[in-house]
Scaffold this motif. Structure first.
Motif, PDB file in Angstrom:
ATOM      1  N   PHE A   1       0.408  -1.419  -0.184  1.00 30.61           N
ATOM      2  CA  PHE A   1      -0.419   0.420  -0.041  1.00 30.61           C
ATOM      3  C   PHE A   1       0.784   0.996  -0.241  1.00 30.61           C
ATOM      4  CE2 PHE A   1      -2.008   3.408   2.031  1.00 30.61           C
ATOM      5  CZ  PHE A   1      -3.545   2.956   1.473  1.00 30.61           C
ATOM      6  N   ARG A   2       1.581   1.172   0.676  1.00 31.84           N
ATOM      7  CA  ARG A   2       2.841   3.010   0.984  1.00 31.84           C
ATOM      8  C   ARG A   2       3.112   2.053  -0.640  1.00 31.84           C
ATOM      9  NH1 ARG A   2       3.034   4.299   6.337  1.00 31.84           N
ATOM     10  NH2 ARG A   2       2.171   2.605   7.769  1.00 31.84           N
ATOM     11  N   ARG A   3       4.121   1.585  -0.869  1.00 26.21           N
ATOM     12  CA  ARG A   3       4.873   1.468  -1.971  1.00 26.21           C
ATOM     13  C   ARG A   3       4.229   1.984  -2.638  1.00 26.21           C
ATOM     14  NH1 ARG A   3       7.604  -2.988  -0.810  1.00 26.21           N
ATOM     15  NH2 ARG A   3       5.526  -4.530  -1.795  1.00 26.21           N
ATOM     16  N   THR A   4       2.747   1.481  -3.171  1.00 26.38           N
ATOM     17  CA  THR A   4       1.549   1.806  -4.083  1.00 26.38           C
ATOM     18  C   THR A   4       1.074   3.577  -3.954  1.00 26.38           C
ATOM     19  OG1 THR A   4       0.846  -0.334  -4.516  1.00 26.38           O
ATOM     20  CG2 THR A   4      -0.101   1.603  -5.425  1.00 26.38           C
ATOM     21  N   LEU A   5       1.706   4.160  -3.415  1.00 26.51           N
ATOM     22  CA  LEU A   5       1.002   5.299  -2.614  1.00 26.51           C
ATOM     23  C   LEU A   5       2.162   6.560  -2.876  1.00 26.51           C
ATOM     24  CD1 LEU A   5      -2.407   5.706  -1.043  1.00 26.51           C
ATOM     25  CD2 LEU A   5      -1.999   5.286  -3.452  1.00 26.51           C
ATOM     26  N   GLY A   6       3.309   5.787  -2.612  1.00 26.53           N
ATOM     27  CA  GLY A   6       4.712   5.959  -2.766  1.00 26.53           C
ATOM     28  C   GLY A   6       4.640   6.997  -0.757  1.00 26.53           C
ATOM     29  N   LYS A   7       5.969   7.438  -1.363  1.00 27.29           N
ATOM     30  CA  LYS A   7       6.608   8.465  -0.050  1.00 27.29           C
ATOM     31  C   LYS A   7       5.782   9.491   0.421  1.00 27.29           C
ATOM     32  CE  LYS A   7      10.382   9.707   2.151  1.00 27.29           C
ATOM     33  NZ  LYS A   7      11.768   9.222   2.449  1.00 27.29           N
ATOM     34  N   GLU A   8       5.531  10.029  -0.569  1.00 31.11           N
ATOM     35  CA  GLU A   8       4.151  11.704   0.269  1.00 31.11           C
ATOM     36  C   GLU A   8       2.796  11.171  -0.147  1.00 31.11           C
ATOM     37  OE1 GLU A   8       6.142  14.048   1.393  1.00 31.11           O
ATOM     38  OE2 GLU A   8       7.911  13.238   0.761  1.00 31.11           O
ATOM     39  N   GLY A   9       2.645  10.464  -0.193  1.00 32.60           N
ATOM     40  CA  GLY A   9       1.088   9.402  -1.123  1.00 32.60           C
ATOM     41  C   GLY A   9       0.881   9.065   0.900  1.00 32.60           C
ATOM     42  N   LEU A  10      -1.210   8.875   1.448  1.00 27.39           N
ATOM     43  CA  LEU A  10      -1.517   8.738   2.270  1.00 27.39           C
ATOM     44  C   LEU A  10      -0.803   7.248   3.226  1.00 27.39           C
ATOM     45  CD1 LEU A  10      -5.391   9.804   1.686  1.00 27.39           C
ATOM     46  CD2 LEU A  10      -3.277  11.733   2.613  1.00 27.39           C
ATOM     47  N   SER A  11      -1.431   7.979   4.327  1.00 30.08           N
ATOM     48  CA  SER A  11      -0.812   6.616   4.889  1.00 30.08           C
ATOM     49  C   SER A  11      -1.818   5.903   4.677  1.00 30.08           C
ATOM     50  CB  SER A  11      -0.408   6.391   6.163  1.00 30.08           C
ATOM     51  OG  SER A  11      -1.385   7.946   6.571  1.00 30.08           O
ATOM     52  N   PRO A  12      -1.902   4.310   5.637  1.00 31.15           N
ATOM     53  CA  PRO A  12      -2.982   3.479   5.017  1.00 31.15           C
ATOM     54  C   PRO A  12      -4.020   4.221   5.941  1.00 31.15           C
ATOM     55  CG  PRO A  12      -1.411   1.909   4.968  1.00 31.15           C
ATOM     56  CD  PRO A  12      -0.610   3.229   5.268  1.00 31.15           C
ATOM     57  N   ARG A  13      -3.850   3.957   7.507  1.00 34.18           N
ATOM     58  CA  ARG A  13      -4.798   5.493   8.745  1.00 34.18           C
ATOM     59  C   ARG A  13      -5.468   6.044   7.865  1.00 34.18           C
ATOM     60  NH1 ARG A  13      -1.613   7.167  13.530  1.00 34.18           N
ATOM     61  NH2 ARG A  13      -1.192   8.735  12.918  1.00 34.18           N
ATOM     62  N   CYS A  14      -4.194   6.981   7.533  1.00 31.26           N
ATOM     63  CA  CYS A  14      -5.090   8.232   6.784  1.00 31.26           C
ATOM     64  C   CYS A  14      -6.181   8.297   5.851  1.00 31.26           C
ATOM     65  CB  CYS A  14      -3.862   9.349   6.224  1.00 31.26           C
ATOM     66  SG  CYS A  14      -3.456   9.850   7.454  1.00 31.26           S
ATOM     67  N   TYR A  15      -5.504   7.000   5.089  1.00 35.61           N
ATOM     68  CA  TYR A  15      -7.049   6.904   3.940  1.00 35.61           C
ATOM     69  C   TYR A  15      -7.817   5.966   4.157  1.00 35.61           C
ATOM     70  CZ  TYR A  15      -8.929   4.367  -0.399  1.00 35.61           C
ATOM     71  OH  TYR A  15      -9.695   4.024  -0.974  1.00 35.61           O
ATOM     72  N   SER A  16      -7.756   5.554   4.970  1.00 33.91           N
ATOM     73  CA  SER A  16      -9.264   5.002   5.543  1.00 33.91           C
ATOM     74  C   SER A  16     -10.146   5.573   6.636  1.00 33.91           C
ATOM     75  CB  SER A  16      -8.832   3.603   6.566  1.00 33.91           C
ATOM     76  OG  SER A  16      -7.975   2.754   6.726  1.00 33.91           O
ATOM     77  N   ALA A  17      -9.631   6.979   7.218  1.00 34.97           N
ATOM     78  CA  ALA A  17      -9.964   7.611   7.993  1.00 34.97           C
ATOM     79  C   ALA A  17     -10.392   8.735   6.437  1.00 34.97           C
ATOM     80  CB  ALA A  17      -9.101   9.068   9.082  1.00 34.97           C
ATOM     81  N   LEU A  18      -9.857   8.735   5.841  1.00 32.41           N
ATOM     82  CA  LEU A  18     -10.525   9.304   4.492  1.00 32.41           C
ATOM     83  C   LEU A  18     -11.744   8.923   3.777  1.00 32.41           C
ATOM     84  CD1 LEU A  18     -10.789  12.305   2.901  1.00 32.41           C
ATOM     85  CD2 LEU A  18      -8.488  11.709   1.412  1.00 32.41           C
ATOM     86  N   SER A  19     -11.553   8.073   4.070  1.00 29.76           N
ATOM     87  CA  SER A  19     -12.434   7.218   3.006  1.00 29.76           C
ATOM     88  C   SER A  19     -14.064   7.173   3.704  1.00 29.76           C
ATOM     89  CB  SER A  19     -12.050   5.434   2.867  1.00 29.76           C
ATOM     90  OG  SER A  19     -13.199   4.502   2.166  1.00 29.76           O
ATOM     91  N   LEU A  20     -13.846   7.106   5.381  1.00 29.79           N
ATOM     92  CA  LEU A  20     -15.091   6.920   5.972  1.00 29.79           C
ATOM     93  C   LEU A  20     -15.506   8.033   6.100  1.00 29.79           C
ATOM     94  CD1 LEU A  20     -14.092   4.315   8.616  1.00 29.79           C
ATOM     95  CD2 LEU A  20     -16.262   4.218   6.769  1.00 29.79           C
TER      96      LEU A  20
END
Lengths: 153, 153
Positions: A33-52
């Motif tokens: 997940f981190r590799r896919t979104l890259g160094k500056e990308g959202l972390s898994p937990r931020c993505y989850s929170a934003l998603s909800l």
DNA sequence: TATTGTTATACTCTATAACTATA
DNA sequence: TATAGTTATAGAGTATAACAATA
């Protein structure tokens, strides 16, 4: 002949433990997940929170924390980060001045849409060796385990 | 009428993501593992390491780290802890003075046997809502995902 | 009294980079 | 040059306990 502790399968081998395999596969997904979104990308937990927050507009922090299965205190840093990136805002709720509702910004909605596509690709990539039935079974069983646990307490 | 971002299922909902469900279920297993073994009990990572050391006597630290999917540097603290508890020993290997083989002590073997029973009960408790087929399918799919990833790199 | 958001703090687990001693 | 073990350090994620403001 002395009795030694047998090397036979008295105990479940580590590889047969669900907990251990869950950990290993979780780590794989997390890292990819981190590799896919890259160094500056959202972390898994931020993505989850934003998603909800996007899919449940004006959710409160307490509700979001409960939904994510983490403590309220732990959510603060996540919301700070998302707000700092301009992806959502804390907005006062008329009628209860304790509460902060979380409202995704237009930028937040747009970024979520873009990222979601990449997240889907990341999942597709990792799941590509599984049949459709296996994928469905996996989600279904994981949800079942979550539900059973949540109902227990 | 202005077009707004639809609340419809354009994107996979968070609950349908394998990665997210893996995380949630992993957290449940992890927390229950700790509760089961108690405050003074072995941590999941120490149990895993001890398990492999018991079932693969004289494994080296590098081999063990690779087997566990972590860095060699990260294993040092784990072995330190297990050695400090008197559960295993670092023993020199004749022929290569760089290597430390890990040899479980009698105490380590005994404790591992006792703990393993409790770990089995912990897994049984969490998996009790699943059918035998579902359990088998879950292990099989998790192993398949691990294997696919490991073969990729 | 209870709840919301917050802060401070500590804990677990991991990775990266550099070192040493061997090979 | 390469490998095994080690150290130092940092980062991500979590929990617990307390607090102020509000209900």
């Amino acid at each position: 002949m002395n009795t030694v502790i047998s090397s036979d399968s008295e105990f479940a081998t580590l590889d047969s433990l669900i907990g251990y395999n869950l950990k290993r596969v979780y780590m794989i997904f997390q890292a990819d997940f981190r590799r896919t979104l890259g160094k500056e990308g959202l972390s898994p937990r931020c993505y989850s929170a934003l998603s909800l927050a996007v899919q449940h507009t004006d959710i409160t922090q307490s509700e979001l924390a409960r939904e994510l299965g983490i403590e309220r205190s732990g959510l603060v840093a996540i919301v700070d980060e998302l707000e700092g990136l301009g992806l959502l805002s804390r907005v006062p709720v008329p009628g209860d001045r304790r509460v902060q509702a979380l409202s995704p910004t237009r930028k937040g909605q747009k970024l979520f849409a873009e990222i979601s596509r990449r997240v889907s690709q990341h999942e597709e990539r990792l799941l590509s060796t599984l049949s459709v039935e296996e994928r469905k079974g996996l989600v279904s069983v994981l949800k079942k385990l979550r539900k059973a646990y949540e109902e227990r307490e």
